[in-house]
Design a protein around this motif. Structure first.
Motif, PDB file in Angstrom:
ATOM      1  N   ILE A 131      -5.212   0.093  13.999  1.00  0.00           N
ATOM      2  CA  ILE A 131      -4.865   0.219  12.571  1.00  0.00           C
ATOM      3  C   ILE A 131      -6.018  -0.349  11.752  1.00  0.00           C
ATOM      4  O   ILE A 131      -6.285  -1.548  11.791  1.00  0.00           O
ATOM      5  N   THR A 132      -6.717   0.541  11.079  1.00  0.00           N
ATOM      6  CA  THR A 132      -7.894   0.113  10.315  1.00  0.00           C
ATOM      7  C   THR A 132      -8.002   0.904   9.018  1.00  0.00           C
ATOM      8  O   THR A 132      -7.578   2.064   8.939  1.00  0.00           O
ATOM      9  N   VAL A 133      -8.573   0.237   8.043  1.00  0.00           N
ATOM     10  CA  VAL A 133      -8.848   0.891   6.756  1.00  0.00           C
ATOM     11  C   VAL A 133     -10.298   0.552   6.395  1.00  0.00           C
ATOM     12  O   VAL A 133     -10.727  -0.608   6.552  1.00  0.00           O
TER      13      VAL A 133
ATOM     14  N   ARG B  62      -9.385  -0.646   1.022  1.00  0.00           N
ATOM     15  CA  ARG B  62      -8.378  -1.682   1.335  1.00  0.00           C
ATOM     16  C   ARG B  62      -7.650  -2.174   0.090  1.00  0.00           C
ATOM     17  O   ARG B  62      -8.129  -2.008  -1.024  1.00  0.00           O
ATOM     18  N   GLY B  63      -6.484  -2.815   0.318  1.00  0.00           N
ATOM     19  CA  GLY B  63      -5.747  -3.465  -0.769  1.00  0.00           C
ATOM     20  C   GLY B  63      -4.981  -2.495  -1.656  1.00  0.00           C
ATOM     21  O   GLY B  63      -4.549  -2.850  -2.739  1.00  0.00           O
ATOM     22  N   ARG B  64      -4.801  -1.259  -1.194  1.00  0.00           N
ATOM     23  CA  ARG B  64      -4.076  -0.261  -1.997  1.00  0.00           C
ATOM     24  C   ARG B  64      -2.855   0.265  -1.243  1.00  0.00           C
ATOM     25  O   ARG B  64      -2.348   1.333  -1.545  1.00  0.00           O
ATOM     26  N   GLY B  65      -2.446  -0.426  -0.212  1.00  0.00           N
ATOM     27  CA  GLY B  65      -1.241  -0.011   0.501  1.00  0.00           C
ATOM     28  C   GLY B  65      -1.486   0.976   1.627  1.00  0.00           C
ATOM     29  O   GLY B  65      -0.542   1.434   2.275  1.00  0.00           O
ATOM     30  N   LEU B  66      -2.753   1.281   1.898  1.00  0.00           N
ATOM     31  CA  LEU B  66      -3.027   2.286   2.937  1.00  0.00           C
ATOM     32  C   LEU B  66      -2.732   1.750   4.344  1.00  0.00           C
ATOM     33  O   LEU B  66      -2.168   2.462   5.181  1.00  0.00           O
ATOM     34  N   GLY B  67      -3.073   0.484   4.577  1.00  0.00           N
ATOM     35  CA  GLY B  67      -2.799  -0.108   5.897  1.00  0.00           C
ATOM     36  C   GLY B  67      -1.313  -0.058   6.197  1.00  0.00           C
ATOM     37  O   GLY B  67      -0.893   0.309   7.299  1.00  0.00           O
ATOM     38  N   ARG B  68      -0.523  -0.390   5.212  1.00  0.00           N
ATOM     39  CA  ARG B  68       0.928  -0.365   5.392  1.00  0.00           C
ATOM     40  C   ARG B  68       1.424   1.068   5.653  1.00  0.00           C
ATOM     41  O   ARG B  68       2.226   1.299   6.562  1.00  0.00           O
TER      42      ARG B  68
ATOM     43  N   LEU C 106      -0.901  -6.068  19.003  1.00  0.00           N
ATOM     44  CA  LEU C 106      -1.747  -7.257  19.059  1.00  0.00           C
ATOM     45  C   LEU C 106      -2.444  -7.364  17.710  1.00  0.00           C
ATOM     46  O   LEU C 106      -3.250  -6.510  17.358  1.00  0.00           O
TER      47      LEU C 106
ATOM     48  N   SER D 266      -4.688  -8.838  14.592  1.00  0.00           N
ATOM     49  CA  SER D 266      -5.815  -9.661  14.148  1.00  0.00           C
ATOM     50  C   SER D 266      -5.325 -10.544  12.998  1.00  0.00           C
ATOM     51  O   SER D 266      -4.225 -10.336  12.464  1.00  0.00           O
TER      52      SER D 266
ATOM     53  N   LEU E 293      -6.398 -10.485   9.999  1.00  0.00           N
ATOM     54  CA  LEU E 293      -6.249  -9.640   8.802  1.00  0.00           C
ATOM     55  C   LEU E 293      -4.983  -8.795   8.859  1.00  0.00           C
ATOM     56  O   LEU E 293      -4.383  -8.490   7.840  1.00  0.00           O
TER      57      LEU E 293
ATOM     58  N   PRO F 174      -0.432 -10.488   8.324  1.00  0.00           N
ATOM     59  CA  PRO F 174       0.487 -10.518   7.169  1.00  0.00           C
ATOM     60  C   PRO F 174       1.173  -9.173   6.937  1.00  0.00           C
ATOM     61  O   PRO F 174       2.351  -9.120   6.593  1.00  0.00           O
TER      62      PRO F 174
ATOM     63  N   TYR G 263       1.962  -6.936   9.240  1.00  0.00           N
ATOM     64  CA  TYR G 263       3.011  -6.687  10.235  1.00  0.00           C
ATOM     65  C   TYR G 263       4.220  -7.592  10.001  1.00  0.00           C
ATOM     66  O   TYR G 263       5.354  -7.188  10.240  1.00  0.00           O
TER      67      TYR G 263
ATOM     68  N   LYS H  37       5.339  -8.456   7.167  1.00  0.00           N
ATOM     69  CA  LYS H  37       6.126  -7.807   6.107  1.00  0.00           C
ATOM     70  C   LYS H  37       6.952  -6.654   6.646  1.00  0.00           C
ATOM     71  O   LYS H  37       7.960  -6.280   6.059  1.00  0.00           O
TER      72      LYS H  37
END
Ligand code: COA
Length: 261
Positions: free
Chosen positions: A70-72, A77-83, A102, A104, A106, A109, A111, A113
């Motif tokens: 899971i990477t952005v 980043r910081g725009r909800g894409l990771g979620r 597993l 990292s 970064l 937090p 996961y 949520k």
């Protein structure tokens, strides 16, 4: 922004986004390309203006499933894409009793949520040279060992990881009584499962410079050995959503990847 399954053309840009995000150089084949080409796995990409800016992968091992990769890209980043990518990778798993990953620093937090709980650390080492001390007799794994190796892996992990195990039998090495086995995936990793005596010999004999080897902190003997054989880097946190698996950290001496243990 679109999130969709990766097509063949997406593999290279997806690995480039992952390489930058994880600070390592990933080239096919990797664990992510294995899952992308399997009916039991999925590799997703997020595309913005025709450019891949995010990735997420998942794989099912029967009732359990893992998320990984899971990477952005930093600029997105910081725009909800990771979620959104994580949720899409969970959806791709379908109904699973337990979902694992597993994390990292970064990622953690994000996961938390989504309801994942920490289960303990995997200590990660950048490996040095082998110190072969063959206290236990080793031999190559043969075709007829297949079922025994799968059973050994299941008894250590509590999962049916046939997909990865079968992709890693060529060149695999075991103790002569098959109480421990070192698998050989087609990417740089040294997954080992089994009893301490054999696993110690396998790890000490087969480790080579440049590998990243991770072991559950519950396997104290493996941590102690790797402190001698490698340089410790930042650990990752095994996280779980759903009931705990019947697994045995003390029988896990090396992981397939930091995607799934
Ligand atoms: C982890 C990563 C994928 C997050 O991507 P992102 O697009 O910035 O994440 P999001 O914007 O969707 O944020 C998800 C949630 O986590 C929170 N979050 C993200 N980064 C955080 C941080 N550093 N500290 C605290 N919370 C954080 C956000 O507030 C957000 O919460 P919300 O949905 O309630 O607002 C990205 O930082 C990354 O690629 N990192 C490098 C690779 C990596 O470590 N991946 C994780 C592997 S386990």
């Amino acid at each position: 922004m679109t999130i969709r399954r990766a097509a063949a053309d997406d593999i290279e840009p997806a690995l480039a986004v992952m390489s930058e995000a994880f600070g390592i150089e990933l080239r096919a084949p990797t664990v992510h390309t294995l899952v992308a080409s399997s009916p039991d796995g999925t590799l997703l990409v997020a595309e913005e203006d025709g450019v891949v800016v995010g990735t997420a992968a998942s794989v099912t091992f029967g009732p359990s499933g893992w998320l990984g990769g899971i990477t952005v890209a930093p600029s997105a980043r910081g725009r909800g894409l990771g979620r959104a990518l994580t949720e899409a990778a969970i959806d791709a798993l379908g109904e699973r009793e337990t979902v694992l990953l597993l994390a990292s620093t970064l990622g953690r937090p994000l996961y938390e949520k989504l309801g994942f709980e920490p289960e303990g650390l995997y200590r990660v080492f950048s490996s040095g040279a082998a110190r072969p001390e063959k206290t236990v007799e080793l031999r190559d794994v043969r075709e007829e060992d297949r079922e025994a190796v799968l059973a050994l892996d299941r008894s250590a992990t509590g999962e049916d990881r046939s997909l990865a195990v079968l992709a890693s039998l060529e060149g695999a090495v075991a103790t002569s009584d098959l109480s421990a086995v070192a698998l050989r995936p087609p990417w740089g990793a040294l997954p080992i499962v089994g009893d301490p005596a054999g696993a110690t010999t396998l790890l000490a004999s087969l480790i080579r410079p440049g590998l990243r080897v991770a072991v559950p902190e519950g396997n104290r003997a493996a941590v102690q050995l790797l402190q001698l054989l490698g340089r410790e880097v930042e650990p990752v946190t095994r996280m779980r959503r759903g009931p705990a698996l019947d697994w045995h950290p003390e029988r896990v001496w090396g992981v397939f990847s930091l995607f799934f243990g």
